[in-house]
Each structure stands twice: as C-alpha cells, then as structure tokens.
Design an enzyme around this catalytic site. Structure first.
Site, PDB file in Angstrom:
ATOM      1  N   TYR A 141      67.749   4.035  45.077  1.00 43.11           N
ATOM      2  CA  TYR A 141      67.356   5.257  45.784  1.00 43.11           C
ATOM      3  C   TYR A 141      68.226   5.514  47.018  1.00 43.11           C
ATOM      4  CZ  TYR A 141      63.118   5.498  42.918  1.00 43.11           C
ATOM      5  OH  TYR A 141      62.239   5.594  41.871  1.00 43.11           O
ATOM      6  N   LYS A 189      65.670  -7.571  36.244  1.00 44.10           N
ATOM      7  CA  LYS A 189      66.314  -7.380  34.939  1.00 44.10           C
ATOM      8  C   LYS A 189      67.550  -8.276  34.962  1.00 44.10           C
ATOM      9  CE  LYS A 189      66.671  -5.252  30.953  1.00 44.10           C
ATOM     10  NZ  LYS A 189      65.792  -5.609  29.831  1.00 44.10           N
ATOM     11  N   ASP A 221      61.016  -4.692  31.731  1.00 48.42           N
ATOM     12  CA  ASP A 221      60.534  -4.054  30.496  1.00 48.42           C
ATOM     13  C   ASP A 221      59.324  -4.799  29.938  1.00 48.42           C
ATOM     14  OD1 ASP A 221      62.385  -6.074  30.178  1.00 48.42           O
ATOM     15  OD2 ASP A 221      63.440  -5.176  28.483  1.00 48.42           O
ATOM     16  N   ASP A 245      58.400   1.457  41.939  1.00 53.68           N
ATOM     17  CA  ASP A 245      57.928   2.842  41.890  1.00 53.68           C
ATOM     18  C   ASP A 245      57.255   3.083  40.541  1.00 53.68           C
ATOM     19  OD1 ASP A 245      57.514   5.454  42.489  1.00 53.68           O
ATOM     20  OD2 ASP A 245      59.616   6.051  42.477  1.00 53.68           O
ATOM     21  N   ASP A 249      52.880   2.930  39.756  1.00 54.58           N
ATOM     22  CA  ASP A 249      52.231   4.137  39.212  1.00 54.58           C
ATOM     23  C   ASP A 249      51.561   3.817  37.880  1.00 54.58           C
ATOM     24  OD1 ASP A 249      52.886   5.876  41.240  1.00 54.58           O
ATOM     25  OD2 ASP A 249      53.553   7.446  39.852  1.00 54.58           O
TER      26      ASP A 249
END
Ligand code: NAD
Length: 363
Positions: A141, A189, A221, A245, A249
């Site tokens: 970001y 990851k 994942d 993020d 959620d």
C-alpha cells in the site's frame, strides 16, 4: 488514573455511537474514581462543511496532545462527487498517518447469540476469538516505486518491508498473545515472495524473546480457508498490510455483524480507536445504530491506553450478557424476533452501562 481522550465523532451514525462509548467510559471513571477528560473536535464531512477541510488543524493539534483518540465514522453521500483528497475519508487517512500507529488490532469473535447472523455453521464459529494484528504502514500500500503506465499498459506496486518494520509489529503481536492464549499465527507467502521470507525470518527471531508463546506459520492462501473451516484454532494472527486487510474482513463473518466490531491502531504517537463500520447514512439520526462496536472500542481504550484490563473485560462481558438476555439493536435481528427485545441506540447503551456496573460490583 488520568486519561485525556479526544472524541472525533464524525458523520452519520458516528455521533450516536460515540455518545454511547463515551457514556460507558464516564461510568467506568465514576465507578473507579478515574479522571477521564473528553474533548470534542470535528473530522470528516462535518469538518468540510464547517471548517472547509476534512481534518482541521485544531483537530490534529488536539489529537497530538491527547492520550487516545476515539473516532466515530466519516462519510456521507453528499460528498461523493468530491475529489478523493477532499472527501471526508481523506480526514481519516490523514489522522491515521499523523498519529503514526503501525499495528492495527482487530478482534474477530463469535457471539453465540448472533451465530444465526453468520453464514458459517454455529458449531464452527462458537467460541472463536481471534485478534488480528495487521501491519498498517508498510507493504504494497505504501511501497515505492509504484506506477500505472497507461502508454505501455504496465502497472506495478512494491511490497516492501524492513527488518525493523517487521520486528516492531511482531513484538506487539507476541506481547498480546502472551496475555491471551499464547499462540501467534504468522501469515505470509514465503514459498513465493522474498518479502515474505524476510517476514518469516524476523518473526522467528522475535519469537525467541517470548518462549511462552507458540509460533506457527501459515501461507495466506491456506489461511483464508482455515479461518472459515476452523476459526477456533487461532489466537493472535500476525499479518502484513495487504494480507491483513483481506483476512480481517473475511473474518468479519465470524461475528455476523458489522455493528459489533471494534479496532485500535497502536504503536504511534497516540493510539487511535474506531469501530470498523462506516457512517451508515441510511440509518443515521434514527436511533437504529448499533453502539456495540463503539462501546467495545471503548474497552480497547481502557486496555491499551489506560492499562485498565479488569474494566475492559467488564465491558466485553457486559456486551455478551446483554445479548444473552435477548436485547438487540435492529441490525442484529433476522426473521424470528420471539424472545428478543429490540432497543434503540441509546437504550442499548444504557443497558450495557447498567450491566457493566453489575459486572464490576460482582468482581
Ligand atoms: P457502512 O459501514 O457505513 O454501512 C454498511 C451497512 O451496514 C449499512 O446498511 C449500514 O446501515 C449498516 N451498519 C453499519 N454500521 C452499523 C451499525 N453500527 N449499526 C447498524 N447498522 C450498521 O458502510 P458503507 O455504507 O459502505 O459506507 C457509508 C459511508 O461510510 C461511506 O461514505 C463510506 O466511505 C464511509 N465509511 C467510513 C468508514 C470509517 O469512517 N472508518 C468505514 C467504512 C465506510
């Protein structure tokens, strides 16, 4: 205990829900002989209308000299045509950046009584209690270089972390886990990304400072699936910015309602506390807003800015008890309302306050 709290209630249901959070904090102060002072300042749409900017300088100045900032929500349909940097949400991003918090804490917990609102089966979510610790100032970001070259049709972002950025947020996750169920699940990851390999190596180093805490690693994942299949297995989940993020959620479905979830951003100059929901213009001013997210945010203020753990837990217990007794705001009622009492925002706030008083009297 003295605590200076800046209240930036913002727009829509922000003022309605922060009123209830402040009232609970006032109750705690009265019961415990604490001196909490509250200053109110504008942010978001109300600040654009009144002061011409989404984050007025005097709001920022007041934030920087407070012990904690409690934010309601910002945004309104009438501002949707403004450029992104002029909109109410720009005020939120600006205050987050100015306060400098790098660790975003977002609990995801299941309330037995609200299991009916979750798409997951009750036996899967019952007892789930996860605390996400998401790195907030690094990763893709903010990483540079970043570009969308419209001529060449190529776009890229940079997912970048330094050792120190990883270590400081990992330390917060381990400290919090040490006071909970003593388990950190670090998400990365590392089978594909170098930035994740650094993340994993630094987390392993930091873990050595906390021998009482168990560390496990999950690929992002696989984690997305585990959270839905076996959410009870996780305690503190440590993630970088983008993965956090998405996963935090996703985990909102465990609670089953947006109106129930609090958050805190810590580690910077001043901690920032906010319920995760927005300004809900569709129900603003109608007394329909669920104040629980804001009230549970008040509990986080007590825990992370005042060291009042017993009082923080009393608020959390009171929220559970009120639900057990069948009290609900309108957003929590689906279909059959038999045995339930639907309350307004202010009535729910009063019910939680009365219950906090009982819980503390018994403790
Ligand atoms: P929202 O969270 O405001 O509302 C989504 C839905 O959930 C609506 O139906 C709303 O009525 C309901 N809801 C939300 N909070 C509730 C509560 N406490 N009690 C009962 N029902 C509740 O999200 P949105 O509709 O996407 O956005 C509305 C505005 O809020 C937009 O301007 C958006 O930019 C802004 N926003 C602000 C924040 C923030 O301030 N942190 C976060 C998200 C959205």
């Amino acid at each position: 205990m003295k605590l200076k709290i800046l209240v930036t209630a913002g727009d829509g249901i922000g003022p309605e829900v922060t009123n209830e959070a402040v009232a609970v904090l006032q109750e705690i102060a009265t019961l415990g002989g604490h001196e909490f002072t509250f200053t109110e300042k504008r942010i978001g749409g109300i600040a654009i209308t009144t002061d011409g900017a989404p984050l007025p300088q005097d709001t920022l100045d007041a934030a920087l000299v407070s012990d904690a900032v409690l934010l309601g929500a910002v945004g309104g349909n009438e501002f949707n045509s403004l450029a992104p940097d002029k909109r109410p949400e720009a005020g939120l991003l600006a205050i987050r950046a100015a306060l400098g918090g790098f660790a975003n804490l977002r609990p995801a917990f299941a309330f037995k009584e609200l299991a009916v609102n979750s798409p997951l089966r009750p036996e899967i979510i019952e007892g789930a209690d996860i605390l996400f610790v998401r790195e907030l100032l690094g990763g893709a970001y903010f990483g540079k270089p970043r570009e969308w070259n419209r001529q060449t049709g190529v776009a890229f972002n940079t997912m970048i972390y330094t050792r120190d950025e990883v270590a400081r947020v990992a330390r917060i996750a381990f400290k919090l886990a040490a006071a909970r169920r003593k388990k950190v699940t670090s998400v990365d990851k590392a089978n594909v990304l170098e930035v994740s390999q650094l993340w994993r190596a630094v987390v392993i180093e930091v873990a050595k400072e906390f021998p009482e805490v168990t560390l496990e690693h999950q690929y992002v994942d696989a984690m997305a699936m585990h959270l839905m299949n076996r959410p009870r297995d996780f305690d503190v989940v440590l993630t970088e910015n983008l993965f956090g993020d998405i996963l935090s959620d996703e985990s909102g479905v465990i609670t089953g309602s947006l109106g129930m979830l609090p958050s805190a951003t810590i580690g910077g100059k001043v901690n920032l506390y906010e319920p995760i929901h927005g300004s809900a213009p569709d129900i603003a001013g109608k007394g329909l807003a669920n104040p629980m997210g804001a009230i549970l945010t008040a509990a986080l203020i007590l825990r992370h800015s005042a060291g009042l753990e017993r009082e923080a837990e009393a608020i959390e217990q009171a929220a559970r008890k009120v639900l057990e007794q069948g009290f609900r705001t309108a957003d929590l009622v689906r279909g059959n309302t038999a045995g339930l009492t639907v309350l307004s925002t202010a009535e729910m706030g009063a019910k939680v306050r009365a219950t906090v008083k009982e819980v503390l009297a018994r403790a």
